[in-house]
Design a protein around this motif. Sequence first.
Motif, PDB file in Angstrom:
ATOM      1  N   LEU A 166      -8.402  -4.333  13.786  1.00 41.46           N
ATOM      2  CA  LEU A 166      -7.322  -4.254  12.559  1.00 41.46           C
ATOM      3  C   LEU A 166      -6.383  -5.299  12.943  1.00 41.46           C
ATOM      4  N   ASN A 167      -6.434  -6.423  12.140  1.00 44.83           N
ATOM      5  CA  ASN A 167      -5.603  -7.620  12.118  1.00 44.83           C
ATOM      6  C   ASN A 167      -5.074  -7.893  10.984  1.00 44.83           C
ATOM      7  N   SER A 168      -3.829  -7.923  10.368  1.00 44.83           N
ATOM      8  CA  SER A 168      -3.446  -8.453   9.394  1.00 44.83           C
ATOM      9  C   SER A 168      -2.173  -9.358   9.444  1.00 44.83           C
ATOM     10  N   GLY A 169      -2.256 -10.605   8.959  1.00 40.64           N
ATOM     11  CA  GLY A 169      -1.330 -11.425   9.036  1.00 40.64           C
ATOM     12  C   GLY A 169      -0.960 -11.938  10.559  1.00 40.64           C
ATOM     13  N   ALA A 196     -11.066   2.625  15.097  1.00 43.63           N
ATOM     14  CA  ALA A 196     -10.356   2.041  13.915  1.00 43.63           C
ATOM     15  C   ALA A 196     -10.456   3.137  12.707  1.00 43.63           C
ATOM     16  N   ASP A 197     -11.659   3.796  12.685  1.00 43.90           N
ATOM     17  CA  ASP A 197     -11.429   4.852  11.609  1.00 43.90           C
ATOM     18  C   ASP A 197     -10.753   5.981  12.006  1.00 43.90           C
ATOM     19  N   GLU A 198     -10.663   6.354  13.424  1.00 47.18           N
ATOM     20  CA  GLU A 198      -9.906   7.612  13.859  1.00 47.18           C
ATOM     21  C   GLU A 198      -8.436   7.117  13.693  1.00 47.18           C
ATOM     22  N   ALA A 199      -8.120   5.824  14.143  1.00 48.71           N
ATOM     23  CA  ALA A 199      -6.721   5.223  14.208  1.00 48.71           C
ATOM     24  C   ALA A 199      -6.136   5.459  12.663  1.00 48.71           C
ATOM     25  N   ALA A 200      -6.894   4.732  11.343  1.00 44.69           N
ATOM     26  CA  ALA A 200      -6.568   4.909  10.379  1.00 44.69           C
ATOM     27  C   ALA A 200      -6.260   6.435   9.571  1.00 44.69           C
ATOM     28  N   GLY A 201      -7.547   7.190  10.176  1.00 42.90           N
ATOM     29  CA  GLY A 201      -7.379   8.617   9.680  1.00 42.90           C
ATOM     30  C   GLY A 201      -6.596   9.556  10.280  1.00 42.90           C
ATOM     31  N   ALA A 202      -6.156   9.364  11.489  1.00 41.66           N
ATOM     32  CA  ALA A 202      -5.079   9.918  12.174  1.00 41.66           C
ATOM     33  C   ALA A 202      -3.546   9.495  11.575  1.00 41.66           C
ATOM     34  N   ALA A 235      -0.674  11.808   9.792  1.00 39.50           N
ATOM     35  CA  ALA A 235       0.895  11.644  10.437  1.00 39.50           C
ATOM     36  C   ALA A 235       1.608  11.093   9.101  1.00 39.50           C
ATOM     37  N   LYS A 236       1.077  10.254   8.187  1.00 38.59           N
ATOM     38  CA  LYS A 236       2.073   9.794   7.254  1.00 38.59           C
ATOM     39  C   LYS A 236       2.132  11.149   6.248  1.00 38.59           C
ATOM     40  N   ALA A 237       1.206  11.752   5.971  1.00 38.01           N
ATOM     41  CA  ALA A 237       1.440  13.004   5.078  1.00 38.01           C
ATOM     42  C   ALA A 237       2.534  13.781   5.669  1.00 38.01           C
ATOM     43  N   LYS A 238       2.510  13.983   6.847  1.00 34.40           N
ATOM     44  CA  LYS A 238       3.347  14.977   7.543  1.00 34.40           C
ATOM     45  C   LYS A 238       5.070  14.517   7.589  1.00 34.40           C
ATOM     46  N   SER A 239       5.051  13.279   8.188  1.00 33.65           N
ATOM     47  CA  SER A 239       6.146  12.492   8.614  1.00 33.65           C
ATOM     48  C   SER A 239       6.824  11.675   7.710  1.00 33.65           C
ATOM     49  N   GLU A 240       5.855  11.031   6.478  1.00 38.99           N
ATOM     50  CA  GLU A 240       6.159  10.157   5.765  1.00 38.99           C
ATOM     51  C   GLU A 240       6.523   8.914   6.203  1.00 38.99           C
ATOM     52  N   GLU A 241       5.829   8.622   7.275  1.00 40.36           N
ATOM     53  CA  GLU A 241       5.851   7.320   8.065  1.00 40.36           C
ATOM     54  C   GLU A 241       4.959   6.350   7.362  1.00 40.36           C
ATOM     55  N   TYR A 242       5.272   4.961   7.502  1.00 42.59           N
ATOM     56  CA  TYR A 242       4.382   4.117   6.616  1.00 42.59           C
ATOM     57  C   TYR A 242       2.907   4.004   7.638  1.00 42.59           C
ATOM     58  N   ASP A 243       1.983   4.236   7.106  1.00 49.04           N
ATOM     59  CA  ASP A 243       0.742   4.131   7.789  1.00 49.04           C
ATOM     60  C   ASP A 243       0.187   2.638   7.868  1.00 49.04           C
ATOM     61  N   LYS A 244       0.261   1.762   9.012  1.00 52.14           N
ATOM     62  CA  LYS A 244      -0.035   0.455   8.928  1.00 52.14           C
ATOM     63  C   LYS A 244      -1.579   0.406   9.182  1.00 52.14           C
ATOM     64  N   GLY A 245      -2.146   1.204   9.880  1.00 51.74           N
ATOM     65  CA  GLY A 245      -3.311   1.189  10.538  1.00 51.74           C
ATOM     66  C   GLY A 245      -4.435   1.289   9.149  1.00 51.74           C
ATOM     67  N   VAL A 266      -3.498   0.530   6.089  1.00 51.78           N
ATOM     68  CA  VAL A 266      -3.428  -0.505   5.162  1.00 51.78           C
ATOM     69  C   VAL A 266      -4.047  -1.564   5.658  1.00 51.78           C
ATOM     70  N   VAL A 267      -4.154  -1.820   6.899  1.00 52.04           N
ATOM     71  CA  VAL A 267      -4.762  -3.078   7.490  1.00 52.04           C
ATOM     72  C   VAL A 267      -6.181  -2.973   7.434  1.00 52.04           C
ATOM     73  N   LEU A 268      -6.921  -1.699   7.681  1.00 53.44           N
ATOM     74  CA  LEU A 268      -8.211  -1.548   7.415  1.00 53.44           C
ATOM     75  C   LEU A 268      -8.426  -1.682   5.964  1.00 53.44           C
ATOM     76  N   SER A 269      -7.976  -1.202   5.144  1.00 50.63           N
ATOM     77  CA  SER A 269      -8.122  -1.468   3.667  1.00 50.63           C
ATOM     78  C   SER A 269      -8.158  -2.905   3.222  1.00 50.63           C
ATOM     79  N   ASP A 270      -7.234  -3.687   4.084  1.00 56.75           N
ATOM     80  CA  ASP A 270      -7.290  -5.190   3.562  1.00 56.75           C
ATOM     81  C   ASP A 270      -8.633  -5.853   4.088  1.00 56.75           C
ATOM     82  N   MET A 271      -9.346  -5.196   4.933  1.00 62.92           N
ATOM     83  CA  MET A 271     -10.759  -5.640   5.251  1.00 62.92           C
ATOM     84  C   MET A 271     -11.768  -4.967   4.189  1.00 62.92           C
TER      85      MET A 271
END
Length: 755
Positions: free
Chosen positions: A475-478, A496-502, A506-516, A518-523
């Motif tokens: 997972l590499n972006s910029g 990578a799947d697990e990191a993005a899924g988890a 967490a994003k849905a619960k804590s409203e944190e920006y999920d970088k994992g 996003v980076v996976l979707s870039d690829m």
Amino acid sequence: MSPYDEDGLPTYSSAISEKIYLESRTSKGYWTPRPPSIRLYLTNPRRLTKLTSTRITRRKSWLLFLVTITASLCFFYLFDFPSLRRDKYPRSARDWPGISVGFTKEVDESASSTLVFEREEIQRIWQWEIESGHFPSNGKVPEQVGLSTAPLNPALPPRRVPTIPSRFRPPPGPVATTTRGDGPKRVYYGPQFKEGEVAYPPRPVPGGIADLDVIMQHCDFELDKYVRDCLEVLRVGAGLNNGRGLRRAPTDEWNYVYLHAGRENFTEPASEIPIAKVIASASSESTPDQRAPSNNNNPHTNPNAGFVKKKDAPWEPALVLSDPAQASREGSVAEEASAVVETIEMDGACDPENPHVFHMFWTGPFTDKPYASILSFLFTQNLGLHLPAGAAEVAGVCRPQYWIWINPEHFERFRSPAAARAAMLESLETNPWSAPFLDGRFRDAIKFKMWNTTEQLDSIPEIKDDWRAYSGSLLNSGGHIIDVAPGGANANANNADEAAGAGAGAKAKSEEYDKGSVVLSDMARFVLCHRFGGIYVDADTLFLRDWSELFHTRHAFAYRWSRLDKYNTAVLRLNRRSALGSWLFRTAFRNNLDFHPMTVTQYAKDAYLDALLRMLPDALFDSAWLNTEEFQRDRPPQPYFVAFDNFFHTPASASAQPQALGFEGFFRGAYSYHFHNSWFKPFDVSRNWPDLGARFVAGERAARQAADPDTPPAEWADRVADDKRDLDWATVVKRTFEAYVRGERPNAYGEWLAW
């Protein structure tokens, strides 16, 4: 020296001397015009001499002299405009013909270059894409590519033979920068209304193709075109004004959709635009290539002169490409050798080489954001949902599909792909936001698919044997790397799947920006488009009109990053198994598998392939972006957003517009609207649940109970007093889509949903 003696008597030697002195006294300042007719101001030596000899001491005169020199140097330094000259002139002396490098400081451009293919391979990619019909444009082939002859282009009509005698023609250049049209003639047409049917816009004519050259003339930010004017051209050319246009003069020059000659099936006679006129108009305003041209394309001296290779990286070997005529239809040689053959089930009107498939990538629990995107797809695209289920195909119409790629959470707990897919379907069936789209009526239009990073990367022939080398940095972006595989290289895809899924959970619960994720979707977007073809769209995208004319153009594209000359891949179109895609994956592999859109921009520019991945104006897909960055606010489009948040929280001063104008007043003419994240802001504050009527009431009840657990179902009641008085734009568009599914209104083209 004074002209008077001690007694005050003149000491002139002649009348001429006296005349010169008296005339010089008329100049009162320190500058005197010579001659008066030209009024060129020169220094007055007499006044300066008098100043330094009578009024100022010698020490002060030297001080004045130094101050003057210092001020002059500062003036020329400040007004030399180095920042404006930076992009105009080459960066190093080796780009200047005839200038020795020894007089300047050498710059190591390889430190930032991403290029890993030699000129010969870049030429081969250009030839392959042109022969495949993937360059339907009058744009220029960069001079640096070094094509010796202009290739035949089956996606362009033939040019007319010039009538200028050969002795008056300029001599041919050392390289070819144009292509020769060798395809069918084009017939441009305007809106095709049927008599008495102007309440809703017409569907695009089957087979109609959008001319991106014409669109660029009216929408290109580099040409100072306004988003407002671009949207008018787009809606007039597509008939989205529904016969309510106020222009009285002919708008034929705004026609940007064409058919190939011999395929006319109009309800009204079509107007034919002379091909020479189209070619001239499409190329006359093209932006010239500002990059320094290569000074040496002679293969006998240096075949890669002017190409800056990535530092410490070897030249890549030749790509394995199929014949252009069979590209994507039969798969590449490498694909056949590995026995990985993709099958895409589409109806008979679809071209296997150009499937009308949209892709969305989603991680974590399903929410109202992908829900709204899918509803907008059903509301705008030509799916035949107004026909009875199982009805025959509409002649010439390829019904698009929306593939929703789900990256499931806790991937490692599934021991088999079948178990993982069963768990995914179970979660979709129990989620009120996704359950309606599993209904059999939408089976041919909406397809949920499970994303598996290992399987997906292994399906890309260009990197399937190499990608595991990036242990822990998949997972590499910029250049920002998210560590996902501390356990080893073979596990990093699953991690990578697990990191993005988890992360999404967490994003849905804590409203944190999920970088994992996003980076996976870039690829993922590049993987999906290269493997299956079609168009990728971000989950925070709403469809606003029929996209069939964009599907029929074979040009790969993304859109502009607002004011910057960079790609935004929130919308991405790649041709299936193309040479461009093969080049991109090998280049990305040599650059740490970085698929950030700005990095992809550098890939394309370094290899002089950016014209093959066309950068369309953001007005087509992201009409509010320039306004949110304080551009074009003197003439904004409708609606006027100064921030993306205005979509969810419309300012009170403009809060009457959403209900008064409705869906038809929302960036009319644009293909889509990208609301840029805002994952935690509900579309409908008062009714934050799927509202699709009695057919899907079970999901509505579950969502209502989750949204308001303190109110028992027996006390649920819909009252106007409980609704927000001024509805926001997000609420209006969501309720419009839902009303179509409930059967209370037709879709954007006047078609009622038939169950």
